[in-house]
Design an enzyme around this catalytic site. Structure first.
Site, PDB file in Angstrom:
ATOM      1  N   ASN A 139      23.099  25.400  25.131  1.00 34.51           N
ATOM      2  CA  ASN A 139      20.718  25.640  24.534  1.00 34.51           C
ATOM      3  C   ASN A 139      20.314  24.731  22.960  1.00 34.51           C
ATOM      4  OD1 ASN A 139      18.593  26.651  25.366  1.00 34.51           O
ATOM      5  ND2 ASN A 139      19.697  27.461  27.005  1.00 34.51           N
ATOM      6  N   ARG A 140      19.817  25.363  22.877  1.00 34.20           N
ATOM      7  CA  ARG A 140      18.661  24.411  22.088  1.00 34.20           C
ATOM      8  C   ARG A 140      18.784  25.495  20.517  1.00 34.20           C
ATOM      9  NH1 ARG A 140      15.752  23.887  26.783  1.00 34.20           N
ATOM     10  NH2 ARG A 140      15.376  21.372  27.042  1.00 34.20           N
TER      11      ARG A 140
ATOM     12  N   HIS B 187      22.382  21.356  22.948  1.00 32.44           N
ATOM     13  CA  HIS B 187      23.654  21.324  23.933  1.00 32.44           C
ATOM     14  C   HIS B 187      25.036  20.513  22.107  1.00 32.44           C
ATOM     15  CE1 HIS B 187      22.950  23.105  27.239  1.00 32.44           C
ATOM     16  NE2 HIS B 187      22.261  21.904  27.568  1.00 32.44           N
TER      17      HIS B 187
ATOM     18  N   HIS C  12      27.618  23.220  32.599  1.00 31.27           N
ATOM     19  CA  HIS C  12      26.198  22.544  32.648  1.00 31.27           C
ATOM     20  C   HIS C  12      27.020  22.148  34.220  1.00 31.27           C
ATOM     21  CE1 HIS C  12      22.848  21.127  32.989  1.00 31.27           C
ATOM     22  NE2 HIS C  12      22.059  21.192  31.371  1.00 31.27           N
TER      23      HIS C  12
ATOM     24  N   ASP D 176      13.360  27.098  33.611  1.00 32.15           N
ATOM     25  CA  ASP D 176      14.269  26.521  31.975  1.00 32.15           C
ATOM     26  C   ASP D 176      14.678  27.626  31.770  1.00 32.15           C
ATOM     27  OD1 ASP D 176      16.187  24.831  30.873  1.00 32.15           O
ATOM     28  OD2 ASP D 176      15.038  23.458  29.912  1.00 32.15           O
TER      29      ASP D 176
ATOM     30  N   GLN E 231      21.123  30.980  31.688  1.00 32.65           N
ATOM     31  CA  GLN E 231      19.955  29.768  31.252  1.00 32.65           C
ATOM     32  C   GLN E 231      20.191  29.598  33.060  1.00 32.65           C
ATOM     33  OE1 GLN E 231      18.032  29.365  29.162  1.00 32.65           O
ATOM     34  NE2 GLN E 231      17.100  27.837  29.518  1.00 32.65           N
TER      35      GLN E 231
ATOM     36  N   GLU F  76      23.402  28.487  33.556  1.00 34.21           N
ATOM     37  CA  GLU F  76      24.662  29.085  31.956  1.00 34.21           C
ATOM     38  C   GLU F  76      25.166  30.172  32.108  1.00 34.21           C
ATOM     39  OE1 GLU F  76      23.782  24.234  30.540  1.00 34.21           O
ATOM     40  OE2 GLU F  76      22.387  26.245  29.722  1.00 34.21           O
TER      41      GLU F  76
END
Length: 344
Positions: A65-66, A93, A168, A240, A278, A306
């Protein structure tokens, strides 16, 4: 670049193919209600396509993720990371390349377990790779037995660092390339989700799913509410978002997701130790990519589920910690269970 691959089998007839490149789940074939086998994960038949088009079945890290701003501070030290999230100022990622574009090794190859087979892949991420501190030794063990694919992640670091691992895979229970997943029925054990800003970074605080298109506490068709004018759907162009799973971080996997395809009868259940999930609908697919079965992947052609810690946790002391210290062992487990009967 060459990438080895390994095949896993079990007594139910389910099969999986794993690549050394990205520790990627390339194939996961399981039976429909009539006993017909199909691969239910999107992917490609050549390594060049995996290298060109990221995040198809691979393990993502060091940080799934971020991370906002491509930076974080740990123990008073600032760490700069690559900005690789398109126009958004984030690290996505783990950077470019992250774990999903690295070669992993499997020293012991495929081994037999009760009712199936297992494969452990490992790699050593050097200190400073993509800007993350500490040399991290990481492994993922794929175990296929009795219609269940179990993913066990383990890692240790030589210095304080942050770590968040996930897979993923993009699922289509009708079979990869068999249209969209919008009619799949999805249930998620989450009472809250994390709304995001325009950079897809969580805002302050979780929000209840009640009365919103994010309410999957009772199974609902994935695409039933995509046209809802909810501002979070409009902002992202669909889903998302990270869901706050009931139970938080747990020592043993607990059930959190049910996904059912009415057409084929296939059902996938997910259990995990992780606190978040996610949900992403592969909205970037546009019909130009041809998958491993020779069919083109259209928009909403695969659903990503995820299991992970929350996005941007290094900036959020109120979130479950993703810090890994020397001497500690990171451990995470996710189990995918398949059958062709509708859940009760």
């Amino acid at each position: 670049m060459r990438s080895d691959s390994w095949r896993l089998n079990d007594t139910s007839g389910t099969q999986a193919t794993i690549l050394a490149y990205g520790a990627t789940l390339k194939e996961l074939s399981t039976a429909d209600r009539d006993g017909r086998m199909a691969n239910v994960v999107l992917g490609f038949d050549n390594l060049a396509a995996y290298r060109e088009h990221g995040y198809f079945g691979c393990v993502v890290g060091r940080y799934a993720n971020r991370i906002a701003g491509g930076a974080f501070t740990l123990d008073g030290r600032d760490h700069r990371l690559p900005l690789n999230d398109g126009p958004r100022p984030n690290t996505l990622h783990g950077g470019d390349p992250g774990f999903g574009a690295r070669l992993w090794t499997a020293p012991d190859g495929v081994t037999e377990v009760d009712g199936g087979t297992s494969l452990t892949l490992t790699r050593v991420s050097p200190d400073g790779e993509e800007g993350f501190p500490g040399e991290v030794t990481v492994s993922i063990r794929y175990t296929l037995a009795a219609g269940r694919l179990r993913l066990d992640y383990r890692a240790q670091s030589t210095a304080p660092t942050v770590l968040n691992l996930s897979n993923h895979a993009r699922f289509n229970l009708a079979g990869e390339g068999a249209g969209t997943v919008l009619d799949h029925e999805l249930g998620i054990a989450a009472d809250d989700y994390l709304p995001v800003d325009a950079a897809l970074i969580p805002l302050d605080g979780a929000a209840p799913v009640d009365g919103t298109p994010f309410d999957f506490r009772k199974p609902a068709a994935v695409g039933a509410r995509l046209a809802d004018p909810h501002p979070q759907l409009t902002l992202v162009g669909g889903y998302d978002h990270c869901f706050v799973l009931r139970g938080g971080r747990t020592a043993e996997p607990r059930p959190v997701v049910e996904l059912h395809d009415p057409g084929s009868g296939r059902t996938m259940r997910i259990a995990t130790t992780e606190p978040g999930l996610q949900l992403y609908l592969s909205s970037e697919l546009d019909g130009t990519l041809t998958g491993s079965g020779g069919r083109r992947y259209q928009r909403y052609g695969g659903i990503v589920l995820e299991t992970q810690h929350f996005p941007d946790s290094p900036h959020r002391p109120d979130y479950p910690s993703t810090v890994l210290l020397p001497g500690q062992v990171f451990a995470s487990t996710t189990i995918l269970e398949f059958d062709n009967r509708r859940w009760e």
